[in-house]
Write a protein that holds these residues in place. Structure first.
Motif, mmCIF file in Angstrom:
data_model
loop_
_atom_site.group_PDB
_atom_site.id
_atom_site.type_symbol
_atom_site.label_atom_id
_atom_site.label_comp_id
_atom_site.label_asym_id
_atom_site.label_seq_id
_atom_site.Cartn_x
_atom_site.Cartn_y
_atom_site.Cartn_z
ATOM 1 N N LEU A 27 -34.364 3.351 38.108
ATOM 2 C CA LEU A 27 -33.149 3.610 37.329
ATOM 3 C C LEU A 27 -31.906 3.239 38.145
ATOM 4 O O LEU A 27 -31.038 2.491 37.672
ATOM 5 C CB LEU A 27 -33.122 5.092 36.939
ATOM 6 N N SER A 28 -31.822 3.756 39.378
ATOM 7 C CA SER A 28 -30.612 3.479 40.163
ATOM 8 C C SER A 28 -30.578 2.012 40.592
ATOM 9 O O SER A 28 -29.516 1.425 40.724
ATOM 10 C CB SER A 28 -30.514 4.399 41.370
ATOM 11 N N PHE A 29 -31.777 1.418 40.786
ATOM 12 C CA PHE A 29 -31.832 -0.013 41.124
ATOM 13 C C PHE A 29 -31.207 -0.825 39.992
ATOM 14 O O PHE A 29 -30.407 -1.731 40.230
ATOM 15 C CB PHE A 29 -33.292 -0.433 41.328
ATOM 16 N N SER A 30 -31.564 -0.458 38.763
ATOM 17 C CA SER A 30 -31.036 -1.224 37.623
ATOM 18 C C SER A 30 -29.532 -0.998 37.463
ATOM 19 O O SER A 30 -28.798 -1.926 37.149
ATOM 20 C CB SER A 30 -31.784 -0.871 36.343
ATOM 21 N N VAL A 31 -29.083 0.237 37.709
ATOM 22 C CA VAL A 31 -27.647 0.522 37.572
ATOM 23 C C VAL A 31 -26.863 -0.229 38.654
ATOM 24 O O VAL A 31 -25.917 -0.966 38.366
ATOM 25 C CB VAL A 31 -27.375 2.047 37.675
ATOM 26 N N PHE A 32 -27.297 -0.062 39.902
ATOM 27 C CA PHE A 32 -26.560 -0.660 41.019
ATOM 28 C C PHE A 32 -26.752 -2.183 41.064
ATOM 29 O O PHE A 32 -25.787 -2.941 41.137
ATOM 30 C CB PHE A 32 -27.022 -0.014 42.330
ATOM 31 N N GLY A 33 -28.029 -2.600 40.994
ATOM 32 C CA GLY A 33 -28.333 -4.030 41.073
ATOM 33 C C GLY A 33 -27.682 -4.794 39.939
ATOM 34 O O GLY A 33 -27.070 -5.848 40.154
ATOM 35 N N GLY A 34 -27.798 -4.272 38.726
ATOM 36 C CA GLY A 34 -27.206 -4.931 37.556
ATOM 37 C C GLY A 34 -25.705 -5.054 37.707
ATOM 38 O O GLY A 34 -25.131 -6.134 37.483
ATOM 39 N N ALA A 35 -25.077 -3.954 38.126
ATOM 40 C CA ALA A 35 -23.616 -3.963 38.278
ATOM 41 C C ALA A 35 -23.191 -4.955 39.363
ATOM 42 O O ALA A 35 -22.195 -5.669 39.210
ATOM 43 C CB ALA A 35 -23.115 -2.568 38.609
ATOM 44 N N MET A 36 -23.959 -5.003 40.446
ATOM 45 C CA MET A 36 -23.604 -5.908 41.554
ATOM 46 C C MET A 36 -23.697 -7.376 41.125
ATOM 47 O O MET A 36 -22.794 -8.171 41.388
ATOM 48 C CB MET A 36 -24.543 -5.672 42.742
ATOM 49 N N VAL A 37 -24.804 -7.722 40.464
ATOM 50 C CA VAL A 37 -24.996 -9.128 40.058
ATOM 51 C C VAL A 37 -23.910 -9.525 39.058
ATOM 52 O O VAL A 37 -23.253 -10.563 39.212
ATOM 53 C CB VAL A 37 -26.406 -9.331 39.446
ATOM 54 N N LEU A 38 -23.685 -8.656 38.072
ATOM 55 C CA LEU A 38 -22.703 -9.006 37.040
ATOM 56 C C LEU A 38 -21.296 -9.086 37.608
ATOM 57 O O LEU A 38 -20.554 -10.027 37.308
ATOM 58 C CB LEU A 38 -22.755 -7.999 35.892
ATOM 59 N N SER A 39 -20.928 -8.112 38.471
ATOM 60 C CA SER A 39 -19.556 -8.182 38.980
ATOM 61 C C SER A 39 -19.405 -9.335 39.978
ATOM 62 O O SER A 39 -18.324 -9.915 40.081
ATOM 63 C CB SER A 39 -19.086 -6.853 39.566
ATOM 64 N N SER A 40 -20.483 -9.685 40.692
ATOM 65 C CA SER A 40 -20.400 -10.845 41.591
ATOM 66 C C SER A 40 -20.131 -12.113 40.790
ATOM 67 O O SER A 40 -19.358 -12.977 41.220
ATOM 68 C CB SER A 40 -21.704 -11.010 42.375
ATOM 69 N N LEU A 41 -20.774 -12.219 39.628
ATOM 70 C CA LEU A 41 -20.559 -13.398 38.780
ATOM 71 C C LEU A 41 -19.142 -13.396 38.203
ATOM 72 O O LEU A 41 -18.473 -14.428 38.171
ATOM 73 C CB LEU A 41 -21.590 -13.423 37.651
ATOM 74 N N GLN A 42 -18.681 -12.215 37.782
ATOM 75 C CA GLN A 42 -17.321 -12.105 37.230
ATOM 76 C C GLN A 42 -16.288 -12.478 38.285
ATOM 77 O O GLN A 42 -15.346 -13.218 38.014
ATOM 78 C CB GLN A 42 -17.040 -10.662 36.764
ATOM 79 N N ILE A 43 -16.491 -11.922 39.490
ATOM 80 C CA ILE A 43 -15.530 -12.195 40.574
ATOM 81 C C ILE A 43 -15.575 -13.683 40.936
ATOM 82 O O ILE A 43 -14.549 -14.305 41.197
ATOM 83 C CB ILE A 43 -15.829 -11.312 41.812
ATOM 84 N N GLY A 44 -16.779 -14.247 40.917
ATOM 85 C CA GLY A 44 -16.935 -15.675 41.205
ATOM 86 C C GLY A 44 -16.148 -16.510 40.226
ATOM 87 O O GLY A 44 -15.445 -17.452 40.608
ATOM 88 N N LEU A 45 -16.237 -16.159 38.945
ATOM 89 C CA LEU A 45 -15.517 -16.898 37.911
ATOM 90 C C LEU A 45 -14.001 -16.740 38.093
ATOM 91 O O LEU A 45 -13.248 -17.714 38.005
ATOM 92 C CB LEU A 45 -15.936 -16.401 36.519
ATOM 93 N N GLY A 46 -13.596 -15.500 38.399
ATOM 94 C CA GLY A 46 -12.166 -15.224 38.624
ATOM 95 C C GLY A 46 -11.646 -16.042 39.808
ATOM 96 O O GLY A 46 -10.547 -16.591 39.771
ATOM 97 N N SER A 47 -12.502 -16.092 40.840
ATOM 98 C CA SER A 47 -12.121 -16.831 42.044
ATOM 99 C C SER A 47 -11.965 -18.325 41.731
ATOM 100 O O SER A 47 -11.009 -18.979 42.175
ATOM 101 C CB SER A 47 -13.204 -16.616 43.106
ATOM 102 N N LEU A 48 -12.887 -18.849 40.938
ATOM 103 C CA LEU A 48 -12.820 -20.266 40.560
ATOM 104 C C LEU A 48 -11.559 -20.543 39.745
ATOM 105 O O LEU A 48 -10.840 -21.519 39.983
ATOM 106 C CB LEU A 48 -14.069 -20.635 39.741
#
Lengths: 398, 226
Positions: A27-48
């Motif tokens: 459960l916590s893996f999905s909450v933390f891991g999911g949030a990390m991957v998604l926000s990394s992609l969002q931040i990546g797009l923002g950075s680009l």
């Protein structure tokens, strides 16, 4: 002694406790891991988005037709294209344009740092509004002729030398990571890049052989004045300048944003499915555990435990399980996601930039809290069930 | 008189059909007196344990009242009834009844710490374990004990609070002759110490320790003469 009982119960049945902790960890893996991957992609797009900086990029028709622009600017593929420098002045005369700046692209044949060709991006320090704001985070001084700035993934440190077309360039600084393919490029001011273009011409590189590097530029980055429609300004450029295509940067990014949105959607569905499944399994596991231990709870009633106290024991056990599972899940996510961020970026082909430490810590705490709350939530039904059980019937049934 | 059952009965439904039910215990009156050991004998399934559980506040009667010092215990909120059971009633349930996560000593001391955080009951727990002959097993876990040793643990646990009432459900089951005698003498001594003791058993030898003997048959309780 009673306060230690939930711990002792968990220690007493290591296999059962470990199974519950693992489910909670999912459960916590999905909450933390999911949030990390998604926000990394969002931040990546923002950075680009912020790295591109411009509203419109004007390039030679040929580059736009062959998608070279997107490949070079977004996918970081080494390459080059050129047009006449006069286009810069013509574009700046079009109504609604606030700022223009030329860029120069050159792909090295090989460099000391890298086994593959490296993209060299040149900018004009006098007019640039795209590269400089980002560069200034890592390097505030003026670049001298022959100085370059290395992207975060370039295997060279400040003070080291890189050789392009036989010319030696000094690495003045290494830039902050953007999470995009632009981390694989080398940046130089127009003087240095023209020097390199001249060196490339001497080596007989394609288009440069027949032209004077001083009269060439690769692209024009355009900022549109407030109140003007970017599409209309872009159309104006396309109408008035022959051989030049104006591309809205928003269109270049929209493909990535679309892919990101698709990936986000799939990731979200997967993560919610894992969470729902983990919650159901936890609830069933707690219910089975209570059933297996009902005689133990009946004995506690015999010696004077109230219904509330029994529920308290079950809920405390579930909080401990949630806490341990939460920490395990976050730890597992850290071990799996952070070291393999680069691989993930390569596989999904989208900009990927890990959030800052504060965001990571806050997300980790939230994930552990979610697991800690999920424990008692899923055990609540079982806690109510033991409260309602008839002690006499349980004792008689054995 | 310290504990009194007034017209209590226990009825169970066999299924959802409301007409299909049976009485585990038919309407019964039973007084327990201070300083007396009362024994109930009868076959398995006759309703002895059901009656004991109702007297111990563990099973609500279908009808009737159970009075402790004149108070209807089933009229009390759960927390108060639980506290009353913890402080004044020592119950020896049928079968294995130790908590597997705790040692023998911790199991015996647990009732004391149910509502208290301070105080030390270790000496009294040790003394009781010695009386039931398992002091050497104080640090062992219940799964390391024999059935008889587990029964003796339950008896020591029931006595830890020096309760007014002791309700023992087949306390000598699984015990050899010597240990049976030890346990029955222990319950007799408790009765002589002004406790009200109820012993549910199907062993006739145990009846010689009792002041009153009842027989349970098909949920019906009758006092045996002499």
């Amino acid at each position: 002694m009673l306060t230690k009982l939930p711990f002792k119960n968990l220690v007493n049945r290591p296999a059962r406790s470990a199974a519950l902790i693992i489910i909670s960890a999912f459960l916590s893996f999905s909450v933390f891991g999911g949030a990390m991957v998604l926000s990394s992609l969002q931040i990546g797009l923002g950075s680009l988005r912020s790295r591109l900086g411009a509203d419109i990029i004007a390039v030679p028709d040929k580059a736009a037709r062959q998608n070279d622009l997107e490949a070079i600017l977004i996918q970081g593929r080494p390459g080059y294209f050129y047009m006449d420098k006069e286009n810069l002045d013509k574009i700046s005369c079009i109504e609604g344009i606030e700022a223009v700046s030329a860029q120069y692209y050159l792909a090295s044949l090989s460099a000391g740092c890298c086994s593959m060709p490296v993209q060299v991006i040149g900018f004009d320090p006098e007019t640039d509004f795209s590269v400089k704001p980002w560069i200034q985070k890592s390097y505030k001084k003026q670049l001298n002729e022959g100085d370059v700035l290395a992207g975060a993934n370039i295997n060279a440190e400040a003070g080291e030398n890189l050789r392009f077309y036989g010319e030696t360039c000094k690495v003045a600084a290494k830039l902050d990571k953007t999470g995009t393919e632009l981390d694989n490029a080398v940046y130089a001011d127009s003087a240095t890049v023209k020097m390199l273009m001249a060196a490339a011409k001497k080596k007989g590189v394609g288009v440069l052989e027949k032209n004077d590097p001083e009269k060439l530029i690769s692209s024009v980055l355009i900022k549109v004045k407030d109140g003007y429609d970017v599409s209309k300004v872009s159309d104006e450029i396309n109408i008035h300048l022959r051989g030049v295509t104006a591309v809205k940067t928003q269109n270049m990014i929209s493909g990535i944003a679309q892919s990101l949105s698709g990936i986000s959607e799939i990731t979200n569905i997967l993560m919610w499915a894992i969470r729902a499944l983990a919650l159901v399994i936890m609830a069933v596991a707690f219910s089975m555990m209570i059933n297996e231990r009902k005689r133990e709870f009946a004995v506690l009633r015999v010696i004077g435990a109230s219904r509330k106290r029994l529920a308290g024991i079950v809920l405390t056990e579930s909080v401990i399980v949630g806490c341990m599972g939460g920490l395990t899940g976050v730890l597992a996510a850290c071990v799996l996601i952070f070291p393999f961020g680069g691989l993930l970026e390569q596989k999904i082909g989208l900009p990927y930039l890990v959030p800052d430490v504060k965001t990571i810590l806050l997300t980790a705490v939230s994930a552990v809290l979610a697991a800690m709350i999920a424990g008692p939530l899923t055990a609540a039904f079982s806690a109510v069930k033991i409260g309602r059980m008839d002690t006499g019937v349980i004792l008689n049934s054995n | 008189m310290i504990l009194k059952a007034e017209g209590i009965s226990k009825r169970y439904f066999r299924n959802t059909n409301t007409a299909n039910y049976f009485y585990a215990v038919k309407k019964t009156d039973l007084p327990l007196f201070r300083g007396e050991l009362t024994a109930i004998t009868g076959r398995s399934g006759s309703g002895k344990s059901t009656l004991l559980n109702m007297l111990g506040g563990l099973l609500s009667p279908t009808e009737g009242r159970v009075l402790y010092d004149g108070r209807d215990i089933y009229a009390l909120p759960d927390k108060e009834l639980s506290k009353l059971r913890n402080a004044f009633v020592g119950i020896v349930p049928q079968g294995q009844s130790a908590l597997s996560a705790l040692t023998v000593l911790e199991n015996v001391m647990l009732p004391y710490y149910m509502y208290k955080k301070d105080g030390d009951i270790k000496d009294r727990a040790g003394e009781l374990l010695e009386r039931v002959g398992i002091l050497s097993l104080a640090n062992a876990y219940p799964n390391e004990l024999s059935g008889g040793e587990n029964r003796r643990l339950a008896i020591a646990r029931a006595l830890i609070h020096d309760p007014d009432i002791i309700l023992a459900d087949e306390p000598t089951g699984d015990l050899d002759d010597e240990n049976t005698k030890t346990v029955l003498e222990l319950l007799r001594a408790a009765a002589d110490d002004k406790k009200a003791v109820l012993l549910v058993t199907h062993e006739n030898d145990a009846l010689s320790y009792a002041d009153r003997v009842y027989r349970m048959n098909g949920g019906e309780l009758t006092e045996c003469e002499g």
